[in-house]
Design an enzyme around this catalytic site. Structure first.
Site, short mmCIF file in Angstrom:
data_model
loop_
_atom_site.label_atom_id
_atom_site.label_comp_id
_atom_site.label_asym_id
_atom_site.label_seq_id
_atom_site.Cartn_x
_atom_site.Cartn_y
_atom_site.Cartn_z
CD GLU A 197 -2.76 1.51 0.56
OE1 GLU A 197 -2.48 2.17 -0.46
OE2 GLU A 197 -3.90 1.06 0.83
CG HIS A 199 -2.23 4.91 2.23
ND1 HIS A 199 -1.48 4.19 3.15
CD2 HIS A 199 -3.52 4.55 2.44
CE1 HIS A 199 -2.28 3.42 3.88
NE2 HIS A 199 -3.52 3.62 3.47
CD GLU A 223 -4.61 -0.21 -2.27
OE1 GLU A 223 -5.48 0.55 -1.81
OE2 GLU A 223 -4.47 -1.39 -1.89
CD GLU A 249 -8.33 3.69 -1.38
OE1 GLU A 249 -8.60 4.31 -0.34
OE2 GLU A 249 -7.52 2.74 -1.42
CG HIS A 299 -11.16 0.78 -0.72
ND1 HIS A 299 -11.98 1.69 -0.07
CD2 HIS A 299 -9.98 0.80 -0.05
CE1 HIS A 299 -11.31 2.25 0.92
NE2 HIS A 299 -10.10 1.72 0.96
#
Length: 395
Positions: A197, A199, A223, A249, A299
């Protein structure tokens, strides 16, 4: 059945979760003229008050409409709200109402949502763990908790190893991230997927350096490796690494999603039913992804109603990769909010069969935890961070 009432309900508790947003839920209750009740969920993040008010505003377009006419109702609001494709608040509000509408339709027809969408493609949905690494800073702490996750039956886990780095990352940050990822890989072995991840917080050059540093650990996907709006940077990233990109997401419309998929910018699409447009738009983007050989991994981070509806959609998704799972790291009150939610067993959850969402809602919990919408505090550790991880370690 015509819609009589739509009510946004903020729930909160002193029992906190693995991230700031985990301490709160925005539930949406839709009631028809004959008294049938359905539930949806909206995304809080730092915008609790504005989302709450957006649901009230969007409701004005839904009151008096036939609850079964989900496509017509969604497009009526799309027509009315000039900024729907650019407004997170509007998108999550209409998503919550749409999810509740499908819950009602399922109850009316005596069928779970997956049956309304053509039937399931699987009896069990494979999941990956997230939220498990709260307060992990050192490689050893990440490794020990990762072992615990695998003991729980998970075959895949996701984590953010980058600490407080934002936009740029230096050699120290690269070294710390690699040490954390290496420790987790050694702890779980080669038969467990590790998912990285980011973010969506790095520029393309930093993200590319990260990819080159971590590719030896065979991550299942990277991600949101670059800032969400940096399409040019994402193209640069895709051209510089063979690692698979997961994102989605923060996509809030069908056409926006289609652009990323059809331009080859994503390998694993992560739509969020609580802001993409609910089940109505969600079923469309699944097919867009399938037609372009893109896998789907919804998500699924906010609450137990979201978890329920995304299990239903995962059941009908032929091109499913995995479903994200925070459920085992939810505060207890979020788990108590629903009856009949299925636990993780052997890295999978069983698809429930109750009409609508597949689960029943605990009305007592709603009344006990109902609260006025209040702003969340802005602190040094951002709202999206798993708590206690926004740190460096060592010297």
């Amino acid at each position: 059945m015509r819609i009589r009432e739509i009510e946004p309900i903020v729930l909160t508790s002193k029992e906190k979760g693995s991230a700031t947003w985990a301490s709160i839920m925005i539930v949406t209750r839709v009631i028809t003229e004959n008294g049938e009740v359905g539930y949806g969920e909206a995304v809080p993040t730092l915008r609790v008050i504005s989302v709450y008010n957006a649901i009230k505003q969007v409701s004005k377009a839904y009151i008096g409409k036939e609850v079964e006419e989900v496509e017509k109702n969604y497009h009526e609001w799309y027509k009315q709200d000039f900024y729907l494709a650019r407004s997170f608040e509007s998108a999550t509000a209409v998503s919550a109402i749409d999810i509740a509408s499908w819950d009602i339709i399922g109850k009316e027809l005596g069928a779970p949502i997956h049956k309304l969408l053509g039937g399931k493609t699987r009896d069990r949905v494979p999941v990956y763990a997230n939220g498990w690494y709260q307060d992990c800073v050192t490689p050893e702490e990440f490794a020990e908790k990762a072992k615990d996750v695998v003991k729980m039956g998970y075959k895949a886990l996701k984590f953010d190893p980058f600490g407080p780095y934002y936009d740029w990352i230096d050699e120290r940050g690269l070294r710390e991230a690699e040490e954390r990822v290496k420790a987790v890989r050694e702890a779980v072995g080669d038969n467990v997927d590790i998912l990285i991840e980011h973010h969506g917080r790095f520029n393309a050059n930093s993200a590319i350096m990260i990819a080159k540093r971590l590719e030896k650990y065979n991550p299942g996907f990277m991600e949101e490796p670059v800032h969400h709006e940096d399409v040019i940077g994402l193209r640069k990233y895709k051209a510089s690494t063979h690692l698979r990109v997961a994102l989605g997401e923060r996509l809030i419309s069908e056409k926006e999603t289609a652009f990323y998929v059809e331009e080859g910018l994503v390998n694993i699409l992560q739509p969020d039913l609580t802001n993409i447009g609910g089940v109505t738009v969600g079923r469309s983007v699944i097919k867009i992804a399938e037609a372009n050989d893109v896998e789907v991994a919804f998500h699924n981070a906010f609450g137990s109603i979201q978890n329920a509806v995304e299990i239903q959609l995962s059941a009908v998704t032929q091109n499913l990769y995995l479903l994200e799972n925070f459920y085992d790291w939810f505060p207890q009150w979020k788990r108590d909010l629903v009856y009949n939610e299925t636990p993780v067993e052997g890295g999978h959850v069983k698809v429930p069969y109750k009409p609508g969402l597949g689960v029943s809602i605990n009305e007592k919990i709603i009344e006990q935890l109902r609260a006025e919408p209040i702003p969340l505090d802005v602190i040094e550790e951002p709202v999206w961070v798993v708590k206690g991880t926004w740190k460096n370690y060592g010297v």
